[in-house]
Design a protein around this motif. Structure first.
Motif, short mmCIF file in Angstrom:
data_model
loop_
_atom_site.label_atom_id
_atom_site.label_comp_id
_atom_site.label_asym_id
_atom_site.label_seq_id
_atom_site.Cartn_x
_atom_site.Cartn_y
_atom_site.Cartn_z
N UNK B 92 18.22 13.54 0.14
CA UNK B 92 18.14 15.20 0.46
C UNK B 92 19.81 15.58 -0.37
N UNK B 93 20.23 14.72 -1.01
CA UNK B 93 21.89 15.54 -1.75
C UNK B 93 21.08 16.00 -3.26
N UNK B 94 20.14 15.66 -3.29
CA UNK B 94 19.91 15.72 -4.81
C UNK B 94 18.62 16.66 -4.68
N UNK B 95 18.51 17.45 -3.56
CA UNK B 95 17.82 18.62 -3.64
C UNK B 95 19.14 20.42 -3.96
N UNK B 96 19.50 19.93 -3.50
CA UNK B 96 20.54 20.89 -3.77
C UNK B 96 20.70 21.08 -5.12
N UNK B 122 24.75 15.81 -10.18
CA UNK B 122 24.37 15.23 -8.84
C UNK B 122 23.34 14.97 -8.27
N UNK B 123 22.70 15.27 -8.44
CA UNK B 123 21.04 15.29 -8.58
C UNK B 123 20.70 13.71 -8.83
N UNK B 124 20.60 13.89 -10.51
CA UNK B 124 20.19 12.86 -11.34
C UNK B 124 20.99 11.55 -10.61
N UNK B 125 22.45 11.68 -9.23
CA UNK B 125 22.96 9.61 -9.92
C UNK B 125 22.58 9.53 -8.26
N UNK B 126 22.50 11.34 -7.21
CA UNK B 126 22.13 10.75 -5.68
C UNK B 126 20.29 10.48 -5.76
N UNK B 270 17.93 19.17 3.41
CA UNK B 270 18.23 18.71 2.26
C UNK B 270 19.12 19.66 1.67
N UNK B 271 19.07 21.05 1.50
CA UNK B 271 19.48 22.30 0.89
C UNK B 271 20.70 22.14 1.65
N UNK B 272 21.16 21.57 2.66
CA UNK B 272 22.05 22.45 3.14
C UNK B 272 22.97 21.18 3.17
#
Lengths: 968, 485
Positions: B92-96, B122-126, B270-272
Motif C-alpha cells: 500500500x505504501x508503494x502506491x503513493x 520509497x515505492x521500490x523499497x516498499x 494505500x494512497x493515504x
C-alpha cells in the motif's frame, strides 16, 4: 497366533562402510497372510471390569486400528474414545520394558526365579500374609484362578479395588430382589425413558454401546419416537439428547425417586408383597413450581405408557435409589413387558473398600502384596494410607504397564502385557464371553494378570492361552475355539434372562442435604467425582490422543477442570477458564474452573485421572521434569464419599495459563454469546416432532435463501460414484469417538498443550457443541463437522498452486506434495475444517520421519502405529478429512478385481465405523438404494451454511425432539 | 568527523547552495548530498538502527524457515497473521510513490517534481519489503516457484483462479514497471553526478548507470516520450495492483472480507498510507539533507491536503462498510462489524479509527499542516493506523467467522514483532543508502518547472531557505511551480 511376520534386525556398524540391515523373511508364509494386506482379528479389552468387544486391524503383524466388533450383539461395531485410543498405548515409548527390583532394572527371568521360590514359600504357609489386590475384572479365567488361589492358600486375602466402580448397583438389586441381578435395558419397545442421573448411553455405563445404538434407533422422527426425560447433576450424553431435562444435584435424586414412587403408586396396582409406596419427602426443592410441573408430567407420561417405559438410575446413586427404581419398573410393568430384563450377577466381585482399609490398617502383617494392574498408590482415597502400607509391606509386586506411582514404591515391578499382546478372556454385561487374543507378541516380554497368578500358584511357564481354554469347557474342542476367536465371542455363553421377584422396600430416610434443606453456599457445595471420559481413572494419562481429545462438553484438552453452574460462577465473580482453588475436607487443589450451562445449582464436578507424577512424558513425569497434566482430584476424595461428596468450597485463584480448548468456552464476551445465539438456530436446526409432521419442510425454511445460481455449468457430471455423507443430529451424543478414530486411521499428530491452546490442534474431525437458551437451563446440541467435500469448494478456487483439487467422484483431494502452505484454503473455508502443520509435528512427536531416521528403539516402536495407507505429512502442508479415501480406494480395487459393484455400507469411514449410535452414514449418492441417498432426500436434511452455495456433500439431519406438550 | 563540520558554516547540507544561477543552485543543492564526504550524523544513527533491525528481520525469517512458521502466532482460524498484514501494508505504501510519479505527472501537477524521486524510491523499497512476505509466509518457503508459470516436466501450471496467483502478476508487474520508471527517470541525474564527480570510481559508477547520457535534444526528446509512456503504464497500476491485492480478501467468502468496496477502499487507503510515509520521509530528509528550498512547506502542505482527502475517503469507507453490513441484513456480516468495534479486538479497531480518521482532521488547521514536525508526527500516526487497518481486516474477520466453534484469538509472538520491526529496518536501510548515493530529487524535472522558466523571477536569487508566509501561497497554486520564492 503369529509373531511379527518380518523383522528388521539392525546390525552394528562393525567397521563396514555402510550400515547393514538384514531382512529376515518367513521361510514359510502363514496361511492367508499377504504382506501389505491388512487383517482383522477379534479380541476385547476391559476397563474397570467392563468388557468391550473389538476388531483390530493388523498390518504385517502390527495392530494399527481398533474398531468395535460388528458381529458382537452388544456393540455392533461401535466403540468409544477409550477403545479407539487404546492402540496408541501399545506403542507408548514410556511403557515399562523391564522388570524392576527396588527400582533397578532386572530381567524377567530373575523375577520368575524369585517368584518361584517366594510363592512356594507362601503356599507352604497356606497363604498367610499374602494379599492380592486386583482391579475389577470380568475375566472368568481370573475368577477361576482366584478361586483356586483362595482354595490352595486359605489364609490369603484377595481384594478387588476399582476407583471408578461402585457396588451401589449390586447392593441396590440385593435390596430389591434379595440377590444380585444385572439390569439390561431394551429400548425397542420403550416409549418413555426416565434417567435419574444415569448416562446410560455413555462409555462408563454397563452396555453403554448397546444402549446407545438401540436408543438411537428410537430417535427417528420418521417413525415413532421415544421420549427421554433426564434428571441429572451435570450434562451427560443422555442429557444432551433429552427431550426434557431437569438439573438437580445428585444427592437430591433420592427424594425425587421417593416422590415418583409415591405418585406412581397412587395410580397403579401394586401387589401387596411388593410393600408400601414411599411417602412424598418433605423437600422444599420438590415444591418448586418448575420441578413440580416437570415431575408431574413425567409421572403422567409414564402412566400413559405402562409396560413401555424405562427408568434407570445412575451407578453412583445410593443402593436405595436403585432398589426404588427396580420397584418402579416393576410397578410400571416394564419388567413384564420386556423393556427391562435381569440376569443373575453371581460371580462378579465386590469392590471392596472395606477390605482395602483393612489391608492398610493391617500393613504390618503384609508378607507379600501382589498388585495386579491398577495404580492404587495414586487411585486409593486420600483417607486410606495405601502408599504407606505399600512401603511397609515386606514384599510387594506390582504388575503394571508403566513404572508408575505404585511401582515406584513397590519392591518388584513386573511389566504388564497390553491387552493387544495378551491371551485372556472377558465377560460382557450380558454374560457373553470373549476370548482376548494377542495381535502381537509382547513387545517387552510382559506378563498378563492370569499368567502372574498362575505363576503364584506354581506354574513356572504360565501360558495364557492354555489357561483360558482350561476355564471354558466350550473351548475344549479346537473347532469351537477357532470359532470363538473368529466371532469374537463364545456363542451360547450369555446368561439367561431371569425373573427377579421384588421384595418390599423399607421407607427411605433422608438427611438434610438429601432434602435440599440447609444453606447452600460456598463451603457446602456438592462435589462429584467422575471418571474422566478421556483418561478414565488415570490409566490413559500418557495417551497423547486422549489427552488432546477435547472433552465432550467443555472442549478442554490437556487439563481437567472443576465444572460449575452459572450461579456459582456469578457468586464467585469467576471468569470462565480462570483458575480456582477447590477445597474439600481441608484439602485443596488448584485447577481451571469451567462454567457448564445447565449444571445443577450448587453442584461442582471434577474429573479423576489427572495430576499424575509418574505417568510418562505425556501425562507428567517427575523423573523427566515434566509437569503433571491437570490437578489430582484423588487428593480430595475420601472413602466415605467417593463419588458424591458434600461440603466443597471454591475460591478464585487468578488467571492461569491459556486453556487448551478446541472451541470457546461458554463464558466469552456477551457480544460473542449473542452472536452465537443469533445464528445457532440456522447452523444446528431443531424442531419438535409435531412441527415436523405438520410442515416437514420447516427445516429448509429456517434460512431464507434466494435460488442459488451458478455462473457456469460444473465441468464434472458425477456419473460414477458420488460420495456423500449424512450426519443425524438426533443421534449424535457427542462422545467424540469419531475424532479419535479419525486420528488413529489417518496418522494425525498430537501437538501438545501449548499449540492446542493457540488453536493449532490437528484433529481433522471435530464435534461442535452449542448451548442454547439461558445458562441455568441451557439446551445443548452436538454437531460433528468433517470436511464437507463441497462440490463448489471455496478452498479449491483460492489455492494458487492447485494443491487441492476436485475428483470425479466428488471428493476434495488434498495433494500434500504440491501444497506450499499459503493457507488461503483454510481462510476461505467457512467450516474451518482444514488443519495446517505449523511445525513438523510428526518429527517432534514421533521422532522419526523418512528424512531423519533414528536409532532410538523406543521411537521406532512409536512409529509402528502409523497406518501405512495414509501419508505422514511434513511441516508446511495443509491437511483435512478425505472421507477416508484410502478405504474408498481399497474397496474400489477389491470390487473391481472381483468384478462386482460396491455394496452399500461396504465402505465405512473411520468415523462412521466407530460411532456408537450410527449417527454418521457414508455412501454413494448415485446408488439410489443406498442409505445415504435416502437420508439426503429426507425433508429434514439440510446443508450446513448451504446458503453460501458451496454444495457440500455432507448433509445434516435436523434435530427433531419429541417434547411433552404439557411441558412445552 | 561529520559532527565538527556541522557547527561550522561550511555545513555541506544546510549552507547556501553554490551556483550563479538558479539551475546551478538546484543541481548543487541536490548533488552535494551524494558528494559530501560524509553523510550527516543523523544518517549514521538512523542507518545503524536500520541495519540492526534489518539483521533482526533476516534472522527472524531464518527462524521461521528453519523451525517452521509456527514461530509466528498464526493458528486456526487466523491462518494469516502479521506476514500478510505486513505485505499489504508495504504494498500500500508503494502506491503513493507511483501516484506522485505517474498520475500527478499526467495531471500536470508540477509541484510533484520536488518529491517524486524519493517517493518513487520509497515505492521500490516498499515493494521489495512487501515482495519478501508472500515468499516467506508460506509453509514451505523453499517452494515459492510453484506459484510461477514455469514450464515443467509435470505439465503443472499454477491455479489461475486464485487471487494469490494474481498477486504474483500484479506485484511483479508493479515492481518491474516501477523500477524501470524510477531508473529511467534518474538517468539525466546520474549523468549530472557523473559529470561532477571528482574521483574515478564515482565517475565510472555513475557513468555506468547514466548509460552515456549526453543531454542532446534528441535524447531529451526520447526521454520525455519514454517518461510519458511509462507514466501512462504506471498509472493504471496504482489502481490495479492494490485492487488485485484487495481481491485476496474480496473474493473470499468470509464476512468482513467478502465485499465489493475493497478495491477502491484499499486503493484509497494505500494512497493515504503511502502519502503518510512520504511525509514521514520528507520531513527529516529535507531537514538533515538541506533540501528545504526544494521540498518546501508548500509541498508539505499540499501533501497534507492529499492526506485529508484520502483520509476522508478512508473514513467514508469505514462508515459505508458498517452501513452496508447492517443494510445487507446478513447476520454474519452485521456481527462481524459490531464485533470489530466492540469484541475482543476492539482495541485494534479504535486505534485504527483514531489514527486514520481523527488524526488527519488536524490538518484542517493551517498552522498544523504547515508545521513540518506536526506533519511528521501525524504521518507516523497514520502509518500505525494503516497497519492496524490491515490487521483489523485480516485478523478480526478470520478470528470470528461463520461457525462459532472455530472462533479463536490471534496473539502475535515475539518473532512476529521482530519481523514487523525488521521490515522497517530493511526499508530504511535501502532508503538511507538511496539518500546517500542516489539523486534524492529529480534535478532535471525541478529545473524544468523553475519559475525562472516562467514569468516570475523568484527563487534562489534571494538566498533564503524557502520558508514563506501566507502571502505567496496564492501565486504558487496559480503557477503550480516546483520551487517558490
Amino acid at each position: 497366533m503369529e509373531l511379527m511376520g518380518a523383522s528388521l534386525a539392525l546390525a552394528g556398524v562393525t567397521g563396514c562402510r555402510w550400515q547393514e540391515d538384514h531382512l529376515l523373511p518367513e521361510s514359510r508364509r502363514a496361511e492367508g497372510l499377504v504382506p501389505g494386506v491388512p487383517r482383522k482379528f477379534a479380541t476385547a479389552m476391559e476397563i474397570a471390569g467392563q468388557a468391550s468387544p473389538l476388531h483390530v486391524t493388523s498390518y504385517d503383524g502390527r495392530p494399527t486400528k481398533v474398531q468395535g466388533n460388528s458381529a458382537h450383539p452388544e456393540c455392533l461395531g461401535g466403540a468409544f474414545p477409550y477403545q479407539q485410543g487404546s492402540v496408541l498405548g501399545l506403542y507408548d515409548p514410556d511403557r515399562s520394558d523391564t522388570a524392576r527390583q527396588g527400582g533397578k532394572p532386572v530381567s524377567l527371568a530373575a523375577f520368575s526365579a524369585f517368584a518361584k521360590e517366594h510363592f512356594a514359600a507362601a503356599r507352604a504357609k497356606g497363604g498367610a500374609g499374602l494379599y492380592v489386590l486386583s482391579e475389577k475384572s470380568s475375566s472368568p479365567t481370573l475368577g477361576a484362578l482366584r478361586r483356586q488361589l483362595l482354595a490352595t492358600m486359605p489364609q490369603a486375602k484377595w481384594i478387588t479395588y476399582e476407583p471408578t466402580a461402585t457396588d451401589n448397583v449390586r447392593a441396590g438389586s440385593v435390596l430389591a430382589f434379595g440377590a444380585p441381578y444385572r439390569t439390561h435395558l431394551r429400548f425397542e419397545a420403550a416409549r418413555v425413558i426416565l434417567s435419574l442421573d444415569a448416562d446410560f448411553i455413555g462409555p462408563n455405563f454397563p452396555e453403554g454401546l448397546l444402549n446407545a445404538r438401540a436408543f438411537a434407533k428410537t430417535r427417528v422422527p420418521e417413525k415413532e419416537m421415544s421420549r427421554l426425560y433426564v434428571i441429572e447433576n451435570t450434562y451427560s450424553h443422555a442429557g444432551a439428547l433429552a427431550d426434557h431435562r431437569l438439573a438437580l444435584r445428585s444427592e437430591l435424586i433420592k427424594a425425587v425417586a421417593a416422590y415418583l414412587d409415591a405418585e406412581i403408586s397412587k395410580h397403579v396396582q401394586i401387589l401387596p408383597q411388593f410393600g408400601a409406596a414411599q411417602t412424598p419427602p418433605n423437600a422444599p426443592f420438590l415444591a418448586d413450581a418448575g420441578v413440580q410441573k416437570f415431575l408431574n408430567a413425567v409421572v403422567k407420561d409414564l402412566l400413559a405408557n405402562i409396560g413401555h417405559s424405562i427408568i434407570v438410575a445412575g451407578p453412583t446413586q445410593p443402593p436405595e435409589v436403585h432398589a426404588l427404581v427396580h420397584r418402579l419398573n416393576a410397578a410400571l410393568a416394564n419388567t413384564a413387558q420386556s423393556t427391562v430384563f435381569y440376569t443373575k450377577d453371581e460371580d462378579a466381585e465386590v469392590v471392596d473398600v472395606q477390605g482395602l482399609k483393612a489391608l492398610v490398617s493391617n500393613a504390618a502383617a503384609i508378607e507379600t502384596l501382589l498388585i495386579l494392574g491398577g495404580n492404587p498408590a495414586y487411585t486409593t482415597p486420600s483417607d486410606v494410607a495405601f502408599a504407606d502400607a505399600l512401603s511397609k509391606a515386606k514384599t510387594s509386586i506390582h504388575l503394571s504397564l508403566y513404572n508408575d506411582e505404585t511401582s515406584q514404591l513397590a519392591s518388584w515391578h513386573v511389566p504388564q502385557a497390553h491387552y493387544l499382546e495378551s491371551w485372556g478372556d472377558v465377560r460382557s454385561h450380558t454374560g457373553l464371553v470373549t476370548v482376548v487374543q494377542p495381535l502381537i507378541a509382547p513387545l517387552y516380554n510382559g506378563l498378563t494378570a492370569i499368567e502372574l497368578v498362575a505363576m503364584a500358584l506354581g506354574d513356572e511357564k504360565p501360558d495364557g492361552k492354555a489357561l483360558v481354554r482350561k476355564t471354558h469347557e466350550l473351548l475344549a474342542s479346537d473347532r469351537t475355539f477357532r470359532r470363538a476367536l473368529n466371532d469374537g465371542f463364545i456363542s451360547g455363553s450369555q446368561a439367561r434372562f431371569e425373573l427377579a421377584t421384588l421384595k418390599a422396600s423399607a421407607p427411605l430416610q433422608f438427611n438434610e442435604r438429601e432434602l435440599g434443606q440447609g444453606r447452600l453456599g460456598n463451603g457446602s457445595y456438592q462435589l462429584s467425582f467422575i471418571a474422566d471420559p478421556k483418561v478414565h481413572d488415570g490409566r490413559y494419562s500418557n495417551n497423547g490422543w486422549l489427552q488432546e481429545l477435547p472433552s465432550s462438553f467443555t472442549k478442554v484438552g490437556w487439563d481437567n477442570a472443576v465444572l460449575m453452574p452459572i450461579g456459582i460462577a456469578q457468586e464467585l465473580n469467576h471468569t470462565d477458564g480462570y483458575l480456582v482453588t477447590l477445597t474439600l475436607g481441608g484439602k485443596s487443589i488448584t485447577l481451571p474452573g469451567v462454567i457448564v450451562p445447565g449444571q445443577a445449582e450448587g453442584s461442582l464436578v471434577v474429573a479423576l485421572g489427572y495430576g499424575r507424577t509418574h505417568a510418562g512424558k505425556v501425562g507428567g513425569s517427575a523423573a523427566d521434569d515434566i509437569a503433571p497434566v491437570g490437578a489430582n482430584a484423588y487428593l480430595l476424595r475420601t472413602s466415605e464419599a467417593p463419588f458424591i461428596a458434600a461440603g466443597a468450597s471454591i475460591a478464585s485463584a487468578g488467571e492461569g495459563p491459556r486453556l487448551a480448548i478446541s472451541q470457546d468456552l461458554w463464558g466469552i464476551d456477551k457480544l460473542g454469546r449473542d452472536g452465537i445465539q443469533e445464528r445457532v438456530g440456522e447452523l444446528v436446526r431443531e424442531g419438535g416432532i409435531e412441527e415436523y409432521r405438520k410442515n416437514p419442510h420447516f427445516v429448509q425454511e429456517k434460512v431464507e435463501t434466494k435460488p442459488l445460481l451458478s455462473l457456469w455449468v460444473p465441468p464434472v457430471s458425477y456419473e460414477g460414484h458420488k460420495w456423500g455423507m449424512s450426519i443425524d443430529l438426533n443421534k449424535c451424543i457427542g462422545c467424540s469417538a469419531c475424532v479419535t478414530a479419525c486420528q488413529a486411521e489417518n496418522n494425525i499428530p498430537v501437538v501438545g498443550r501449548k499449540p492446542m491452546s493457540m488453536g493449532r490442534e490437528m484433529l481433522w474431525l471435530r464435534v461442535d457443541r452449542y448451548y442454547s437458551g439461558e445458562p441455568e437451563t441451557a439446551g445443548l446440541v452436538f454437531q460433528p463437522v468433517p470436511c464437507q467435500q463441497c462440490e463448489n469448494a471455496p478452498c479449491e478456487q483460492v489455492c494458487p498452486v492447485g494443491a487441492t483439487m476436485h475428483s470425479r467422484e466428488g471428493l476434495n483431494d488434498m495433494v500434500y506434495n504440491r501444497c506450499i502452505g499459503t493457507r488461503y484454503c483454510s481462510n476461505n473455508c467457512p467450516y474451518k475444517v482444514r488443519r495446517f502443520n505449523y511445525f513438523n509435528y510428526n518429527l517432534d512427536v514421533i521422532g522419526i520421519t523418512p528424512f531423519t531416521p533414528t536409532d532410538d528403539p523406543k521411537m521406532k516402536v512409536k512409529s509402528m502405529q502409523f497406518n501405512p495407507e495414509v501419508t505422514v505429512r511434513s511441516r508446511g502442508v495443509m491437511e483435512k478429512c478425505t472421507f477416508c479415501v484410502q478405504r474408498i480406494q481399497n474397496t474400489k480395487i477389491r470390487a473391481k478385481n472381483e468384478k462386482r459393484p460396491i455394496a452399500d455400507g461396504e465402505i465405512k469411514t473411520a468415523c462412521q465405523q466407530t460411532c456408537p449410535t450410527e449417527a454418521i452414514v457414508f455412501g454413494d449418492l448415485n446408488d439410489q438404494k443406498s442409505e445415504v441417498a435416502r437420508l439426503h432426500k429426507l425433508p429434514r436434511s439440510y446443508a450446513l451454511l448451504g446458503e453460501l452455495n458451496n454444495h457440500p456433500r455432507v448433509q445434516y439431519l435436523a434435530r427433531i425432539q419429541n417434547p411433552n406438550p404439557e411441558l412445552v | 568527523m561529520a559532527l565538527l563540520s556541522n557547527i561550522t558554516n561550511e555545513n555541506p547540507f544546510t549552507g547556501a547552495p553554490i551556483g550563479d544561477n538558479p539551475f546551478a543552485k538546484i543541481t548543487d543543492n541536490v548533488a552535494r548530498v551524494a558528494e559530501a564526504s560524509r553523510p550527516p550524523r543523523a544518517w549514521y544513527i538512523a542507518f545503524g538502527i536500520a541495519l540492526s533491525l534489518m539483521t533482526a528481520f533476516f534472522g527472524s525469517l531464518g527462524l521461521a524457515a528453519w523451525y517452521g512458521i509456527g514461530v509466528w502466532g498464526n493458528m486456526m482460524p487466523v491462518a494469516w497473521g502479521f506476514p500478510i498484514v505486513n505485505f499489504v501494508f508495504w504494498i500500500g505504501i508503494g502506491h503513493a510513490g507511483t501516484l506522485i510519479s505517474a498520475i500527478l505527472f499526467l495531471l500536470r501537477q508540477n509541484w510533484r517534481t520536488a518529491i517524486n524521486r524519493f517517493a518513487e524510491a520509497m515505492t521500490i523499497f516498499a515493494v521489495v519489503c512487501a515482495g519478501i512476505f508472500p515468499g516467506v509466509h508460506i509453509g514451505r518457503p523453499w517452494m515459492p516457484y510453484y506459484m510461477f508459470p514455469i514450464p515443467n516436466q509435470m505439465n503443472m501450471w499454477p491455479q489461475f483462479r486464485s487471487p494469490l496467483e494474481w498477486d504474483i502478476f500484479a506485484v511483479g508487474t508493479y515492481a518491474t514497471t516501477s523500477i524501470l520508471f524510477w531508473y529511467m527517470g534518474m538517468i539525466p541525474d546520474f549523468a549530472t553526478f557523473r559529470d561532477r564527480s571528482k574521483t574515478t570510481i564515482r565517475r565510472l559508477m555513475y557513468g555506468l548507470v547514466a548509460m552515456g547520457w549526453r543531454g542532446s535534444s534528441r535524447q531529451w526528446h526520447r526521454y520525455e516520450r519514454a517518461y510519458l509512456i511509462l507514466a501512462a503504464l504506471a498509472t493504471p497500476l496504482v489502481l490495479s495492483v492494490h485492487s488485485v491485492v484487495s481481491f485476496d480478501f474480496a473474493t473470499a467468502q468470509i464476512p468482513g472480507w467478502h465485499t465489493t468496496i475493497f478495491p477502491p477502499y484499499f486503493v484509497a487507503g494505500a494512497i493515504f498510507g503511502g502519502f503518510a510515509m512520504v511525509v514521514t520521509l520528507a520531513v527529516p530528509a529535507r531537514q538533515f539533507f538541506g533540501l528545504k528550498r526544494i521540498i518546501t512547506i508548500d509541498h508539505l502542505e499540499l501533501m497534507n491536503k492529499v492526506l485529508i482527502a484520502t483520509g476522508l475517503l478512508v473514513g467514508y469507507a469505514y462508515g459505508m462498510e458498517f452501513f452496508i453490513a447492517w443494510y445487507s441484513g446478513s447476520k454474519y456480516e452485521g456481527f462481524t462489524f459490531v464485533n470489530r468495534a466492540f469484541g475482543p479486538y476492539a482495541w485494534a479497531y479504535w486505534t485504527m479509527i483514531t489514527c486514520n480518521v481523527l488524526s488527519p482532521q488536524l490538518h484542517w488547521f493551517r498552522k498544523i499542516r504547515r508545521n513540518p514536525w506536526a506533519t511528521l508526527l501525524i504521518g507516523m500516526v497514520i502509518n500505525v493506523g494503516m497497519w492496524f487497518e490491515r490487521f483489523v481486516i485480516i485478523c478480526t474477520s478470520l478470528a470470528r467467522d461463520f461457525l462459532p466453534s472455530s472462533w479463536g484469538y490471534f496473539i502475535p509472538t515475539p518473532v512476529d514483532l521482530m519481523t514487523l520491526g525488521g521490515s522497517f529496518g530493511l526499508f530504511f536501510t535501502l532508503f538511507l543508502l538511496f539518500c546517500r548515493y542516489l539523486p534524492m530529487v529529480a534535478i532535471s524535472e525541478v529545473k524544468a518547472f523553475h519559475p525562472s522558466m516562467l514569468s516570475h523571477g523568484h527563487g534562489y536569487a534571494h538566498g533564503d531557505d524557502g520558508d514563506h508566509g501566507p502571502g505567496h501561497e496564492h501565486k504558487q497554486v496559480e503557477m503550480a511551480s516546483a520551487t517558490s520564492s
